[in-house]
Design an enzyme around this catalytic site. Structure first.
Site, PDB file in Angstrom:
ATOM      1  N   ASP A   1       0.831  -1.194   0.000  1.00  0.00           N
ATOM      2  CA  ASP A   1       0.000   0.000   0.000  1.00  0.00           C
ATOM      3  C   ASP A   1       0.876   1.259   0.000  1.00  0.00           C
ATOM      4  O   ASP A   1       1.922   1.296   0.639  1.00  0.00           O
ATOM      5  CB  ASP A   1      -0.897  -0.017   1.245  1.00  0.00           C
ATOM      6  CG  ASP A   1      -1.960   1.047   1.209  1.00  0.00           C
ATOM      7  OD1 ASP A   1      -2.782   1.024   0.280  1.00  0.00           O
ATOM      8  OD2 ASP A   1      -1.976   1.912   2.109  1.00  0.00           O
TER       9      ASP A   1
ATOM     10  N   GLU B   1       0.918  -0.478  -5.102  1.00  0.00           N
ATOM     11  CA  GLU B   1      -0.258   0.410  -5.079  1.00  0.00           C
ATOM     12  C   GLU B   1       0.266   1.817  -5.346  1.00  0.00           C
ATOM     13  O   GLU B   1       0.790   2.484  -4.457  1.00  0.00           O
ATOM     14  CB  GLU B   1      -0.964   0.313  -3.726  1.00  0.00           C
ATOM     15  CG  GLU B   1      -2.293   1.061  -3.671  1.00  0.00           C
ATOM     16  CD  GLU B   1      -2.163   2.505  -3.242  1.00  0.00           C
ATOM     17  OE1 GLU B   1      -2.180   3.385  -4.140  1.00  0.00           O
ATOM     18  OE2 GLU B   1      -2.031   2.756  -2.042  1.00  0.00           O
TER      19      GLU B   1
ATOM     20  N   ASP C   1     -11.239   1.398  -0.839  1.00  0.00           N
ATOM     21  CA  ASP C   1     -11.414   2.806  -0.497  1.00  0.00           C
ATOM     22  C   ASP C   1     -12.448   3.501  -1.377  1.00  0.00           C
ATOM     23  O   ASP C   1     -12.773   4.667  -1.132  1.00  0.00           O
ATOM     24  CB  ASP C   1     -10.078   3.553  -0.613  1.00  0.00           C
ATOM     25  CG  ASP C   1      -9.154   3.271   0.559  1.00  0.00           C
ATOM     26  OD1 ASP C   1      -9.649   2.938   1.649  1.00  0.00           O
ATOM     27  OD2 ASP C   1      -7.925   3.365   0.375  1.00  0.00           O
TER      28      ASP C   1
END
Length: 494
Positions: free
Chosen positions: A290, A337, A390
């Site tokens: 991430d 990501e 998200d």
């Protein structure tokens, strides 16, 4: 090889125990993935959840969440009784995770199992020895949190907060039973996870795991090794992580996570990061990192700020880090990501790494974004998504996005009317990206009630669970048909 997969957090599995577990719940889903022609199961971080129940604010970068341990498997081993399981409270709503109920009841149940676990079991001893580098600190950290009524470690009494050797020795002796419990549940998780991963791999399903770039401020990582982070001599953070103000957030995003002391990591040859990623590669088949852009440069906010407005950009370790990790872990399969504010330098780092980046279709039609997310700009070495954890669901996006953005999506995908979700799915599967991942909520056509997370909203996230009968044979056949239509079935070359 072109491939497809489904994004579903482990917590969201349907089942009787209040949250998804690694037993029958997970195996049913693996069977569904195999029948639907899917190669990948992508999930969120599986670490123990902390503040706001977020899997991105975990008490450890290495530990796993005890909530995912399946009580039925423990009963089959004789570590629990059916009466004990029946007496546990799991939460009233089968389609929402009740973290309060889990906290109140799950640990008492697992303590009973831990007491029956033979401490002389060679498997337990071997597990503790193999994982001592993080497990010893984590278990003592969690025992001390219990003793201190769950307050954050930086509010503990100075002797243990500052890790004075005599204080730690006394605490380890005083809390030996609690320390054993926290080690035991990690061992029980590890055994069940190994069985689940072998089951999935044996059916051609690979697991994509997710690790946050940052650790939580209330974590055993920061408590045990403050030298890894931008902190003062007392372990107090001097700078914290976040994102600057943008079109999505007027005040930016104040995450509050510790920032790394990259000079220290460079001097140690990125030893801690090497251990962290090596551990993740044993847990998952593929690791998604991430906020990958934070390795090129990161946004630093002075500790104590109320918003993210006064932060500054600072250079990260860049290619030095990537080169070191590739040398340490040449066979690691990593997804970067790379969403967010992307500069030419971030794009160059991604290209140098060789890791596939992410392409999110909802961003393609957002007038606040650039053109990188338009499918005609995708590259093969990437992973396409309709949305992520998200984002809201695609069905909700159709109702909530700006009318001009929805109109653009309809023109682009030749869908002048009706539900856009199917067009999003087909476009993701049809694009040039080697891998396409579709959230299960989109396959089910669900609305905003099934959203997993609203960034910057501290409470009420991470609760969605799929309905017990959601995985119908008809849905599996539809997924397999579209996956095959676009050349993404296992073993099929494009």
């Amino acid at each position: 090889m072109r491939a497809a997969g489904i994004l579903l957090p482990l917590s969201s599995l349907a089942g009787p125990h209040g949250i998804g577990t690694m037993g029958a719940d997970a195996r049913r889903f693996v069977d569904f993935l195999q029948a639907a022609g899917q190669t990948y199961w992508q999930m969120l971080p599986i670490g123990p959840t902390g503040y706001g129940d977020s899997p991105y604010q975990s008490f450890s970068a290495f530990a796993a969440n005890p909530y995912f341990i399946d009580p039925d498997l423990l009963a089959a081993e004789g570590l629990l009784t059916r009466q004990e399981i029946a007496a546990c409270q799991w939460g009233a709503d089968p389609e929402r995770v009740d973290y309060g109920a889990l906290y109140a009841g799950r640990h008492a149940l697992l303590r009973a199992a831990a007491r029956r676990l033979d401490a002389a079991d060679p498997g337990f001893a071997a597990f503790c020895a193999a994982n001592a580098a993080w497990l010893e600190d984590y278990a003592l950290f969690m025992a001390l949190k219990e003793e201190n009524r769950q307050t954050a470690w930086f509010d503990w009494p100075d002797p243990v907060r500052l890790r004075q050797p005599m204080a730690l020795e006394l605490a380890a002796n005083r809390l030996a039973g609690r320390v054993h419990y926290w080690k035991a549940v990690q061992y029980l998780f590890c055994r069940q996870w190994a069985d689940l991963k072998a089951y999935a791999n044996g059916r051609g399903v690979r697991i994509i795991g997710d690790i946050p770039i940052y650790v939580s401020p209330d974590s055993s990582d920061l408590w045990a090794s403050p030298e890894l982070f931008q902190a003062d001599k007392n372990g107090r953070l001097t700078q914290v992580a976040g994102c600057p103000p943008d079109a999505f957030a007027e005040n930016g995003q104040l995450w509050g996570n510790p920032l790394y002391d990259w000079d220290y990591h460079h001097a140690t040859g990125y030893e801690w990061w090497g251990r962290r990623l090596a551990h993740a590669c044993t847990v998952y088949d593929v690791v998604r990192i991430d906020h990958f852009r934070g390795f090129e440069s990161y946004y630093a906010i002075p500790a104590g700020e109320a918003t993210a407005k006064n932060g500054v950009w600072r250079k990260g370790p860049g290619t030095d880090f990537v080169s070191a990790i590739r040398k340490k872990l040449p066979a690691a399969r990593i997804i970067a990501e790379d969403l967010g504010y992307l500069t030419a330098e971030v794009k160059a780092l991604l290209e140098a790494s060789g890791y596939p980046g992410m392409k999110v279709l909802q961003f393609a039609f957002d007038s606040r974004e650039g053109g990188d997310y338009m499918p005609h700009n995708y590259v093969r070495n990437s992973v396409a998504y309709t949305g992520t954890h998200d984002n809201t669901t695609t069905a909700a996006w159709q109702d909530q996005a700006a009318p001009a953005d929805v109109a653009l999506a309809r023109r682009y995908m030749a869908c002048p009317e009706g539900d856009l979700t199917g067009a999003f799915i087909r476009t993701a599967l049809a694009c040039v990206s080697d891998t396409a991942i579709i959230p299960l909520q989109d396959w089910l056509g669900l609305g905003a009630e099934a959203r997993m997370n609203v960034p910057s909203q501290p409470q009420g996230n991470w609760q969605w669970r799929m309905a017990p009968k959601a995985l119908s044979p008809e849905l599996g056949r539809r997924i397999r048909e579209l996956t095959g239509l676009y050349g993404r079935l296992p073993g099929k070359e494009s």
